[in-house]
Structures are given as C-alpha cells and as structure tokens.
Write an enzyme that holds these catalytic residues in place. Structure first.
Site, PDB file in Angstrom:
ATOM      1  N   HIS A  33     -10.944   6.728   1.461  1.00 22.27           N
ATOM      2  CA  HIS A  33      -9.568   6.639   0.968  1.00 22.27           C
ATOM      3  C   HIS A  33      -9.449   5.555  -0.093  1.00 22.27           C
ATOM      4  O   HIS A  33     -10.250   4.624  -0.138  1.00 22.27           O
ATOM      5  CB  HIS A  33      -8.593   6.346   2.123  1.00 22.27           C
ATOM      6  CG  HIS A  33      -8.785   4.989   2.746  1.00 22.27           C
ATOM      7  ND1 HIS A  33      -9.799   4.724   3.637  1.00 22.27           N
ATOM      8  CD2 HIS A  33      -8.114   3.829   2.573  1.00 22.27           C
ATOM      9  CE1 HIS A  33      -9.731   3.453   3.997  1.00 22.27           C
ATOM     10  NE2 HIS A  33      -8.727   2.876   3.360  1.00 22.27           N
TER      11      HIS A  33
ATOM     12  N   LYS B 178      -6.874  -5.199  -2.970  1.00 17.36           N
ATOM     13  CA  LYS B 178      -7.637  -5.772  -1.855  1.00 17.36           C
ATOM     14  C   LYS B 178      -8.595  -4.738  -1.298  1.00 17.36           C
ATOM     15  O   LYS B 178      -8.382  -3.531  -1.472  1.00 17.36           O
ATOM     16  CB  LYS B 178      -6.673  -6.257  -0.766  1.00 17.36           C
ATOM     17  CG  LYS B 178      -5.802  -5.123  -0.250  1.00 17.36           C
ATOM     18  CD  LYS B 178      -4.756  -5.590   0.718  1.00 17.36           C
ATOM     19  CE  LYS B 178      -3.926  -4.439   1.203  1.00 17.36           C
ATOM     20  NZ  LYS B 178      -4.681  -3.406   1.942  1.00 17.36           N
TER      21      LYS B 178
ATOM     22  N   CYS C 200      -2.055  -2.665   7.623  1.00 20.62           N
ATOM     23  CA  CYS C 200      -1.899  -3.582   6.483  1.00 20.62           C
ATOM     24  C   CYS C 200      -0.597  -4.369   6.500  1.00 20.62           C
ATOM     25  O   CYS C 200      -0.579  -5.540   6.111  1.00 20.62           O
ATOM     26  CB  CYS C 200      -2.121  -2.827   5.183  1.00 20.62           C
ATOM     27  SG  CYS C 200      -3.850  -2.315   5.025  1.00 20.62           S
TER      28      CYS C 200
ATOM     29  N   ASP D 109       0.785  -1.240   0.000  1.00 21.88           N
ATOM     30  CA  ASP D 109       0.000   0.000   0.000  1.00 21.88           C
ATOM     31  C   ASP D 109       0.820   1.296   0.000  1.00 21.88           C
ATOM     32  O   ASP D 109       0.478   2.240   0.729  1.00 21.88           O
ATOM     33  CB  ASP D 109      -0.967   0.013   1.193  1.00 21.88           C
ATOM     34  CG  ASP D 109      -1.986  -1.121   1.154  1.00 21.88           C
ATOM     35  OD1 ASP D 109      -1.933  -1.947   0.229  1.00 21.88           O
ATOM     36  OD2 ASP D 109      -2.840  -1.188   2.070  1.00 21.88           O
TER      37      ASP D 109
HETATM   38  C1  VGL Z   1      -4.728   0.745   5.732  1.00 20.46           C
HETATM   39  C2  VGL Z   1      -6.286   1.674   7.112  1.00 20.46           C
HETATM   40  C3  VGL Z   1      -7.262   1.515   6.166  1.00 20.46           C
HETATM   41  C4  VGL Z   1      -3.292   0.348   5.519  1.00 20.46           C
HETATM   42  C5  VGL Z   1      -5.684   0.570   4.759  1.00 20.46           C
HETATM   43  O1  VGL Z   1      -2.847   0.255   4.353  1.00 20.46           O
HETATM   44  O2  VGL Z   1      -2.586   0.121   6.536  1.00 20.46           O
HETATM   45  N1  VGL Z   1      -5.028   1.279   6.906  1.00 20.46           N
HETATM   46  N2  VGL Z   1      -6.951   0.957   4.988  1.00 20.46           N
HETATM   47 ZN    ZN Z   2      -8.387   0.862   3.444  1.00 25.40          ZN
END
Ligand code: VGL
Ligand code: ZN
Length: 242
Positions: A120, A145, A190, A47
């Site tokens: 987001h 995902k 994540c 991510d």
């Molecule tokens: C994430 C919060 C919501 C991450 C993704 O990538 O850690 N955190 N969605």
């Molecule tokens: Zn997320």
C-alpha cells in the site's frame, strides 16, 4: 454573595493562561462549551490517501467519509499539516516482503512486532496520493513517513524503531504550536500513534472521533481509544469545535 456556577468556574479554569501544556490533564471543558482552535493550534490530517479509502489497496471501512468532515472543520484552523504514508516498493511492512506470510499476520522485525499489510501507499503512485476531494488549500506542511524500507512509521512524529524522529515536533514547536487536533485514517493505527506521540512531545491533543475511521483488527479500536485517553488525549466530535 457573588458565587460562580460550576460551569463558569470550569470555563475560567479551562481558559486560564496559567495552565500550559504541562497541566493539560487538568483542563476541563464545560460540556456545552465549544472548543475554538486559536493561533497556537494545528489540525493534523493523517493519511487521507487513496490507499485507505474504497478502491484503495488497504481500504478502511467508510474511510472516505472523513473527507467532508475534515473539509468542514479545516477553515477553523490557522495551521494545517497533512501526512502521507509513503512506502518504498518491497517495504518491510508488506506481507509480500516476507515469504509465507499473509496480510494482517505479525512478524518480528529488528525493532519489535510488526503487523503485515497488503502492499500500500507506494511512493509516487496514485494509491499514495491524497484523496482528490480533500480541500486543504491553507495546509502548510505535508509530512511523509514510512519511507525507510526496513522501518514502518504509523506515527507522524516518530518511526517504529521508537528512536528516529520525523521532525514534526520540532517544526510545530518552532512555530509556537501548543495544541493539535488529530483527524484521518486509521483511528487505531496512524491516528492513535500520532496522537499519543503528540502528547509525549508535550502538546495538548484532541482527537476528533467523527473525522476518523478505523481498521479495527482484533479489538484494536477499543485498545487505541483506551491508550489515547490514558495518555491524556481528549476525544471530541467535529460539532464540539467552533
Ligand atoms: C496505516 C496501516 C499501515 C494507517 C498505515 O495510516 O493507519 N495503517 N500503514
Ligand atoms: Zn503503511
């Protein structure tokens, strides 16, 4: 008498082919020995998207600082996988989908507790694109995902219902990968879920601390390291790699 030093013994032990992924817990590494990713290792870049860096919709403090660290270690890997958080508009993990709820509050969904986030990483938006300075020309797979409207997925391996797999474990196993090195954002969400699920799927797991940054919500960073190390994930620094 030919006595081996403790360090030599540790190195022999660590490199012994007799110790497969099942004996991962027992593998020791001499403090000054570098970890060299081989053909059966993969780098997982979690991510590293515009949403999670300065200027994004869910910025992680200093999130962009992982980019040069990841770029530096990427050439040491023959196998690289990137992930993208990839939500529908109106996703169940968005506070805006729950009237009266604010970001960072909790809600109970069908599969259990869910932290609510600002909107987001909506599919196809610039916010969801990988960071423009990330240099992974040899990356082989991008796994997306969190694309089911009602189910979140912090983990790159399994969705938050803890039943639906993404296919990543099957892909890695089919390609002979035994060890994964996890990097990216955010350490306590994540990255942590991905690292623990990788252990559950039978992979050896290194988490490269300085190639990650955290959200740290109510002590979540300390809890995440405790959980990761408890699951047998090894905490290393990018300077430990060769
Ligand atoms: C994430 C919060 C919501 C991450 C993704 O990538 O850690 N955190 N969605
Ligand atoms: Zn997320």
């Amino acid at each position: 008498m030919n006595r081996l030093s403790r360090r030599e013994l540790l190195q022999i032990f660590a490199s012994s082919a007799a110790f497969g992924a099942s004996a991962w817990h027992w593998k020791a590494r001499a403090a000054d020995a570098k970890v060299k990713p081989g053909g059966d290792a993969a780098l997982i870049v979690v991510d590293v998207q515009n949403c999670f860096v300065t200027g994004g919709t869910l910025p992680v403090k200093d999130g962009e600082q992982v980019v040069p660290v990841i770029n530096k270690i990427a050439p040491m890997f023959q196998n690289i996988i990137a992930t993208q958080d990839w939500h529908t508009p109106g996703h169940a993990s968005f506070a805006s989908s729950h009237p009266g709820k604010k970001p960072f509050e909790n809600v109970t969904l069908k599969y259990g507790q869910q932290v609510l986030w600002p909107d987001h990483c909506v599919q196809g938006t610039e916010d969801a694109a990988l960071h423009k300075d990330l240099k992974l020309p040899t990356a082989q797979l991008i796994i997306r995902k969190g694309y089911q409207k009602g189910v979140d997925s912090y983990s790159a391996f399994m969705e938050a219902d803890r039943k639906t797999v993404t296919g990543l474990a099957g892909y890695l196993k089919a390609r002979g990968i035994k060890t994964v090195f996890v990097t990216g954002l955010a350490t306590d969400f994540c990255v942590a879920w991905t690292a623990q699920d990788a252990r559950k799927a039978g992979f050896g797991v290194y988490v490269i601390e300085d190639a990650c940054r955290a959200i740290d919500l109510n002590g979540s960073l300390a809890a995440a390291w405790k959980a990761m190390e408890g699951a047998g994930c090894k905490r290393v620094q990018s300077s430990d790699l060769a």
